[in-house]
Scaffold this motif. Structure first.
Motif, PDB file in Angstrom:
ATOM      1  N   MET A  94       0.840  -1.188   0.000  1.00  0.00           N
ATOM      2  CA  MET A  94       0.000   0.000   0.000  1.00  0.00           C
ATOM      3  C   MET A  94       0.881   1.247   0.000  1.00  0.00           C
ATOM      4  N   ALA A  95       0.881   2.026   1.098  1.00  0.00           N
ATOM      5  CA  ALA A  95       1.621   3.285   1.098  1.00  0.00           C
ATOM      6  C   ALA A  95       2.285   3.513   2.444  1.00  0.00           C
ATOM      7  N   GLN A  96       3.204   4.476   2.462  1.00  0.00           N
ATOM      8  CA  GLN A  96       3.806   4.917   3.716  1.00  0.00           C
ATOM      9  C   GLN A  96       3.135   6.228   4.125  1.00  0.00           C
ATOM     10  N   ILE A  97       2.566   6.242   5.324  1.00  0.00           N
ATOM     11  CA  ILE A  97       1.930   7.438   5.862  1.00  0.00           C
ATOM     12  C   ILE A  97       2.825   7.978   6.968  1.00  0.00           C
ATOM     13  N   VAL A  98       3.329   9.189   6.790  1.00  0.00           N
ATOM     14  CA  VAL A  98       4.202   9.809   7.786  1.00  0.00           C
ATOM     15  C   VAL A  98       3.395  10.873   8.523  1.00  0.00           C
ATOM     16  N   ILE A  99       3.165  10.627   9.809  1.00  0.00           N
ATOM     17  CA  ILE A  99       2.330  11.505  10.635  1.00  0.00           C
ATOM     18  C   ILE A  99       3.219  12.374  11.516  1.00  0.00           C
ATOM     19  N   THR A 100       2.934  13.671  11.542  1.00  0.00           N
ATOM     20  CA  THR A 100       3.584  14.583  12.478  1.00  0.00           C
ATOM     21  C   THR A 100       2.519  15.146  13.405  1.00  0.00           C
ATOM     22  N   ALA A 101       2.625  14.836  14.701  1.00  0.00           N
ATOM     23  CA  ALA A 101       1.652  15.291  15.694  1.00  0.00           C
ATOM     24  C   ALA A 101       2.393  16.069  16.772  1.00  0.00           C
ATOM     25  N   ILE A 102       2.142  17.363  16.835  1.00  0.00           N
ATOM     26  CA  ILE A 102       2.831  18.250  17.767  1.00  0.00           C
ATOM     27  C   ILE A 102       1.809  18.821  18.740  1.00  0.00           C
ATOM     28  N   GLY A 103       2.097  18.717  20.046  1.00  0.00           N
ATOM     29  CA  GLY A 103       1.186  19.291  21.033  1.00  0.00           C
ATOM     30  C   GLY A 103       1.033  18.401  22.247  1.00  0.00           C
ATOM     31  N   LEU A 119      12.858  10.508   5.183  1.00  0.00           N
ATOM     32  CA  LEU A 119      11.885   9.410   5.257  1.00  0.00           C
ATOM     33  C   LEU A 119      11.119   9.204   3.956  1.00  0.00           C
ATOM     34  N   LEU A 120      11.204  10.135   3.035  1.00  0.00           N
ATOM     35  CA  LEU A 120      10.328  10.129   1.864  1.00  0.00           C
ATOM     36  C   LEU A 120      10.586   8.929   0.955  1.00  0.00           C
ATOM     37  N   THR A 121       9.486   8.364   0.470  1.00  0.00           N
ATOM     38  CA  THR A 121       9.513   7.322  -0.545  1.00  0.00           C
ATOM     39  C   THR A 121       8.536   7.723  -1.645  1.00  0.00           C
ATOM     40  N   ASP A 122       8.534   6.970  -2.723  1.00  0.00           N
ATOM     41  CA  ASP A 122       7.645   7.314  -3.831  1.00  0.00           C
ATOM     42  C   ASP A 122       6.167   7.227  -3.453  1.00  0.00           C
ATOM     43  N   ASP A 123       5.855   6.431  -2.436  1.00  0.00           N
ATOM     44  CA  ASP A 123       4.450   6.252  -2.067  1.00  0.00           C
ATOM     45  C   ASP A 123       4.096   6.936  -0.741  1.00  0.00           C
ATOM     46  N   THR A 124       4.895   7.922  -0.328  1.00  0.00           N
ATOM     47  CA  THR A 124       4.651   8.596   0.946  1.00  0.00           C
ATOM     48  C   THR A 124       3.543   9.641   0.836  1.00  0.00           C
ATOM     49  N   VAL A 168       8.957  21.732  -1.093  1.00  0.00           N
ATOM     50  CA  VAL A 168      10.274  21.436  -1.662  1.00  0.00           C
ATOM     51  C   VAL A 168      10.235  20.182  -2.537  1.00  0.00           C
ATOM     52  N   HIS A 169       9.588  19.117  -2.048  1.00  0.00           N
ATOM     53  CA  HIS A 169       9.650  17.822  -2.724  1.00  0.00           C
ATOM     54  C   HIS A 169       8.384  17.462  -3.490  1.00  0.00           C
ATOM     55  N   GLY A 170       7.308  18.202  -3.272  1.00  0.00           N
ATOM     56  CA  GLY A 170       6.051  17.864  -3.934  1.00  0.00           C
ATOM     57  C   GLY A 170       5.359  16.646  -3.341  1.00  0.00           C
ATOM     58  N   THR A 171       5.763  16.244  -2.148  1.00  0.00           N
ATOM     59  CA  THR A 171       5.150  15.093  -1.494  1.00  0.00           C
ATOM     60  C   THR A 171       3.725  15.430  -1.068  1.00  0.00           C
ATOM     61  N   PRO A 172       2.767  14.565  -1.342  1.00  0.00           N
ATOM     62  CA  PRO A 172       1.388  14.842  -0.918  1.00  0.00           C
ATOM     63  C   PRO A 172       1.315  15.049   0.596  1.00  0.00           C
TER      64      PRO A 172
END
Length: 425
Positions: free
Chosen positions: A1-10, A97-102, A119-123
């Motif tokens: 499937m895909a790699q989902i990179v989550i950033t949660a601050i707080g 961390l970026l991959t083609d499916d991120t 910068v990278h056009g990552t969704p």
């Protein structure tokens, strides 16, 4: 499937909804990388996610322990001093961390993810945990220090919100953010909180439209998924003493200030006064050990109790205005009394009151005011009816974590298009 990179601050209230969504994404076959503060590492790793730290545990704990973070006059400035130094290191961490499916997913302060997108056009799907940071002139958010009045003409409200951005918010955030952008070769950002932070790909709102009606000046690419409550396979058991307490008398009132740093002497004194005036039994959720409450046979003190198990057996909840706590109270069908302290809590309190499911107390917390509010919300048949309606709405709505996951999957190139979701516009 895909790699989902989550950033949660707080705080915990900002992080937990992303854990619930991440769990659903993993169940749907995706790899989840979770970037957050080190104290949350055990929770992240327990879910099976890869963990990437933001800052250090000491920095995070010192920030939460700073009284200025919970003072409406200083909270914004103090919070930004903690977040700003982490932007560039987190840009580098995300880039590695970026991959083609991120696909990236980020909370309000995930400025690094927004930069990486440029910068990278990552969704990238930016997330609004609560509606207070959708800076609308049509429906200005409620704040302790200043709220643009709704009685002003629309164009004046819009101009006022733009002025706040230009004169207050951009000058506070711009130097540090645009310093990083200049290093990377990006042009300065303007209207940082009002426009720039919202991803041009998608904006995911973690609340339903009956809690916050979408406004014409909200991002057009928004999607409201509802409250992302955790799905529990079975009720989490309570300890024996607490279970006996709940079964041995009238339903108690729950008191919690969440992770808010409070004046404990004043707060616990207000709880005691409330109980004297109402005769109510209580469960107080706190990591402290208030001696007078511990000695009261009509009170139980616990550091933590699963809300989804506890609240349906309680008469009401008195809380700080965290949107996660509010969502659990709505789902349990019980009335709420909100005592906001800082950040989005004032806006959440106003919206809870507007639903008819509770009341709010502005100003210093005191037992007489809480007792009066509790009597009203627990005796008024109109409040009871609205609590039933709120619970029924949540039961009838699609699972918010699934809806959020389907929305996020729209931006994964390798995933076939999911069924079109009904627009929340």
């Amino acid at each position: 499937m895909a790699q989902i990179v989550i950033t949660a601050i707080g705080s915990a209230g900002d992080v937990h909804p992303f854990l619930a969504i991440g769990r659903t994404l993993m169940q749907r076959g995706h790899r989840v990388v979770f970037c957050t503060h080190p104290p949350f590492a055990p929770l992240v790793e327990a879910e099976g996610f890869a963990f990437v730290p933001i800052g250090t545990a000491q920095e995070y704990e010192e920030a939460l322990a700073n009284p200025a973070l919970w003072n409406p006059r200083t909270s914004f400035r103090v919070l930004w001093k903690v977040i700003a130094p982490s932007i560039r290191p987190h840009v580098d961490a995300l880039s590695s961390l970026l991959t083609d499916d991120t696909v990236m997913l980020g909370s309000l302060w995930a400025f690094a993810a927004r930069i990486v997108q440029e910068v990278h056009g990552t969704p990238y799907v930016s997330v609004q945990v609560s509606p207070s940071t959708l800076l609308s002139g049509h429906s200005p958010p409620t704040h302790k220090r200043f709220t643009v009045p709704m009685w002003l003409p629309l164009q004046v409200r819009i101009a006022s919100m733009r002025l706040i951005e230009k004169a207050v918010l951009d000058p506070a955030l711009g130097p540090a953010l645009n310093g990083v952008r200049t290093e990377i070769g990006l042009a300065p950002a303007r209207r940082i909180l009002g426009k720039w932070l919202h991803s041009p790909d998608g904006v995911l709102c973690l609340f339903p439209d009956w809690f916050a009606k979408p406004q014409p000046d909200w991002p057009a690419n928004r999607f409201l998924c509802g409250f992302p409550l955790p799905v529990e396979p079975s009720a989490t058991p309570l300890d024996d003493d607490l279970a006996d307490f709940l079964s041995s008398g009238a339903p108690p009132v729950v008191f919690t200030a969440g992770s808010t740093l409070i004046d404990e002497a004043a707060y616990f004194g207000a709880v005691e006064e409330t109980l004297r005036l109402t005769g109510a039994r209580a469960i107080v959720l706190t990591r402290s050990q208030p001696a007078s409450l511990l000695a009261n046979p009509g009170v139980r003190v616990r550091p933590f109790v699963p809300m989804h198990t506890l609240l349906p057996r309680c008469a009401a909840i008195v809380h700080h205005g965290g949107i996660g706590t509010a969502a659990l109270a709505f789902a349990s069908g019980i009335p709420q009394v909100v005592t906001p302290f800082a950040h989005d809590q004032f806006d959440n309190a106003a919206r809870i009151e507007k639903t008819g499911c509770g009341g709010r107390i502005d100003g210093p917390v005191n037992g007489r005011a809480i007792a009066t509010a509790l009597r009203h919300v627990t005796r008024d048949t109109g409040v009871a009816a609205q609590c039933v309606i709120a619970r029924q709405r949540i039961v009838a709505e699609p699972n918010a974590c699934v809806a959020a996951s389907q929305y996020i999957e729209r931006f994964v190139p390798s995933v076939p298009a999911v069924a079109e979701l009904e627009s929340s516009a």
